[in-house]
Design an enzyme around this catalytic site. Structure first.
Site, PDB file in Angstrom:
ATOM      1  CE1 TYR A  78      -4.323   0.532  -0.318  1.00  0.00           C
ATOM      2  CE2 TYR A  78      -4.401  -1.447   1.036  1.00  0.00           C
ATOM      3  CZ  TYR A  78      -5.022  -0.543   0.186  1.00  0.00           C
ATOM      4  OH  TYR A  78      -6.321  -0.725  -0.176  1.00  0.00           O
TER       5      TYR A  78
ATOM      6  CD  GLU B 190      -4.839   5.027   0.724  1.00  0.00           C
ATOM      7  OE1 GLU B 190      -5.074   5.998   1.456  1.00  0.00           O
ATOM      8  OE2 GLU B 190      -5.519   4.001   0.717  1.00  0.00           O
TER       9      GLU B 190
ATOM     10  CG  ASP C 184      -8.864  10.165 -23.953  1.00  0.00           C
ATOM     11  OD1 ASP C 184      -7.899   9.412 -24.187  1.00  0.00           O
ATOM     12  OD2 ASP C 184      -9.917   9.778 -23.430  1.00  0.00           O
TER      13      ASP C 184
ATOM     14  CB  THR D 190      -5.554   3.882 -21.492  1.00  0.00           C
ATOM     15  OG1 THR D 190      -5.659   3.923 -22.914  1.00  0.00           O
ATOM     16  CG2 THR D 190      -6.884   4.309 -20.880  1.00  0.00           C
TER      17      THR D 190
ATOM     18  CE  LYS E 297      -8.173   2.136 -25.168  1.00  0.00           C
ATOM     19  NZ  LYS E 297      -8.234   2.852 -23.874  1.00  0.00           N
TER      20      LYS E 297
ATOM     21  NE  ARG F 112      -7.764  -3.427 -18.994  1.00  0.00           N
ATOM     22  CZ  ARG F 112      -8.098  -3.664 -20.257  1.00  0.00           C
ATOM     23  NH1 ARG F 112      -7.495  -4.602 -20.939  1.00  0.00           N
ATOM     24  NH2 ARG F 112      -9.048  -2.966 -20.844  1.00  0.00           N
TER      25      ARG F 112
HETATM   26  N1  DSN Z   1     -13.015   0.685 -24.133  1.00  0.00           N
HETATM   27  C1  DSN Z   1     -12.006   1.400 -24.876  1.00  0.00           C
HETATM   28  C2  DSN Z   1     -12.080   1.120 -26.319  1.00  0.00           C
HETATM   29  O1  DSN Z   1     -12.319  -0.024 -26.643  1.00  0.00           O
HETATM   30  O2  DSN Z   1     -11.884   1.989 -27.154  1.00  0.00           O
HETATM   31  C3  DSN Z   1     -12.022   2.823 -24.590  1.00  0.00           C
HETATM   32  O3  DSN Z   1     -12.115   3.021 -23.222  1.00  0.00           O
END
Ligand code: DSN
Length: 438
Positions: A46, A48, A192, A218, A221, A227
């Site tokens: 932990y 925080e 984003d 994120t 991707k 993740r």
């Molecule tokens: N769920 C993602 C996507 O598939 O584009 C975006 O958050």
């Protein structure tokens, strides 16, 4: 000792991933190094707070890990500030809004049906569309952002925040045009870039760093990490508010989250090092080459694409020429045939997000596996064959009849000989490609 069924389920999922072709544009496979960090002892701790100011003892090493992740991301993108703690993209976007707006302020984002994301102010059902007044912009006939209409909307509503970002928009994000509109109305510009981060790094997509105030991505991707998510503040953002970084930090904790996921933080550091390698640039270029090759193959197969093509890693196949609401049937039949993608809305969607008329496909994951243009050509042929098989399986217009229709359709597809045949062909192809290849 008997084996826990969880192990068996993981083995089965591994087989599924290995044997099938993944075309979901937001999915990717991590390197073995990133994967092993994720299952390390770091997740036991932990922590925080932030490096040097934690609420728990014993964080000497975690502090070093988080600083390393921050330093690598700052260097990679050329930004002065980053927070690597968001659990994923949705809380990260909410944290940005908390830092920049008060409840009830006006937020502008791209409509879901035009390729935007739920967290960009999708009305009513989302936090971003409930806590803030959401005004959404759309696309023109060419499926590209309609900047004239956006400017009119922005001048009328004077939003506090404009978000430029997407999940199913196949064109480049023109950050400079958004900047001009944001400046004209005094709005913050949030980019984003979750989908295209890897392409930004490889130089295959413009960088938002000189135009946006805040950038969110994120990390799982095209970036090809764990993740998670990261929030960056640019020099421009800090010039406007020197405390912006601190505000983002506070919005993450105590605003929205508790302890950071330290294994994820370390995996982000690892993925950032991988993204700095010259091979990563080649991977980004190949994603684009593969997207162009798949586009061409789909068009040769007689399929229409939203916007007639792509400038990124993804395409949306517009199935409305065969009748509205075919997305579910095509996606399901493709999965039976060993190719998984996701059904998606199209601009001016005649049905709904659950029964949409499009199919979203993308090339990051297959590129990570080492597939190239020849494989894209073959995949396009298979998709064309599957659409041909299901195109007359039209969704009933009567809403109440749909569930029964879907049940019968699935039973039909599960047994279809042609789909099984394609599945075997797909399996033969994927056997030559590991899940991850540099
Ligand atoms: N769920 C993602 C996507 O598939 O584009 C975006 O958050």
């Amino acid at each position: 000792m008997t084996q826990d069924p969880v192990s068996d389920l993981i083995t089965r999922e591994q087989t599924r991933q290995r044997e099938k072709i993944g075309l979901i544009p937001s999915e990717n496979n991590t390197s073995p190094e990133v994967s092993s960090v994720l299952s390390s002892c770091l997740s036991n701790k932990y922590s925080e707070g932030y490096p040097g100011r934690r609420y728990y003892e014993g964080n000497q090493i975690i502090d070093e890990i988080e600083v390393l992740a921050q330093d690598r991301i700052k260097k990679l993108f050329g930004v002065p500030y980053v927070n690597v703690q968001p659990y994923s993209g949705s809380p990260a976007n909410l944290a940005i809004y908390m830092a920049l707006m008060q409840p009830g302020d006006i937020l502008m984002g791209l409509k879901l049906v035009a390729g935007g994301h739920l967290t960009h102010g999708h009305p009513k059902v989302t936090a971003s569309g409930s806590f803030y007044q959401s005004v959404q912009y759309g696309v023109g006939e060419d499926a590209k952002v309609d900047f004239e209409a956006l400017q009119v909307l922005a001048k009328k509503h004077r939003p506090k925040v404009i978000v430029v970002g997407n999940t199913a928009y196949p064109f480049l994000m023109e950050f400079d045009k958004f900047r001009k509109i944001a400046d004209a109305v005094g709005a913050w510009l949030v980019a984003d870039i979750s989908h295209v981060t890897g392409l930004v790094i490889s130089g295959d997509h413009p960088s938002p760093v000189s135009d946006a105030d805040v950038i969110m991505s994120t990390t799982h991707k095209t970036f090809r990490g764990p993740r998670g998510a990261m929030i960056m503040v640019t020099n421009r953002g800090l010039e406007r508010d020197a405390d912006l970084g601190k505000k983002i930090d506070s919005a993450i904790i105590p605003g929205l989250q508790g302890g950071p996921h330290n294994a994820t933080t370390a995996a982000i550091a690892m993925a950032a090092a991988e993204a700095s390698r010259p091979e990563f640039k080649k991977y980004g270029h190949q994603i684009r080459k593969n997207a162009n090759a798949l586009t061409q193959a789909l068009q040769v197969a007689g399929l229409k694409l939203v916007g007639d093509g792509t400038q990124t890693h993804l395409m949306v196949i517009d199935l409305t020429p065969f009748g509205p609401g075919l997305g579910l049937q095509v996606a399901y039949a493709l999965d039976v045939a060993g190719i998984y993608a996701n059904r998606n809305t199209v601009p001016n969607e005649p049905f709904s997000p659950f029964y949409p008329s499009g199919l979203r496909v993308g090339t990051p994951l297959v590129t990570t596996r080492g597939m190239k243009e020849a494989e894209m050509e073959q995949i396009g042929v298979w998709i064309g064959r599957v659409v041909e098989l299901v195109r007359d399986k039209q969704l009933p217009k009567v809403t109440q009849a749909r569930q029964q229709f879907v049940k019968e359709f699935r039973a039909w597809a599960d047994e279809h000989r042609q789909l099984q045949k394609i599945k075997q062909e797909v399996k033969a192809l994927t056997s030559g490609f590991p899940l991850f290849r540099w």
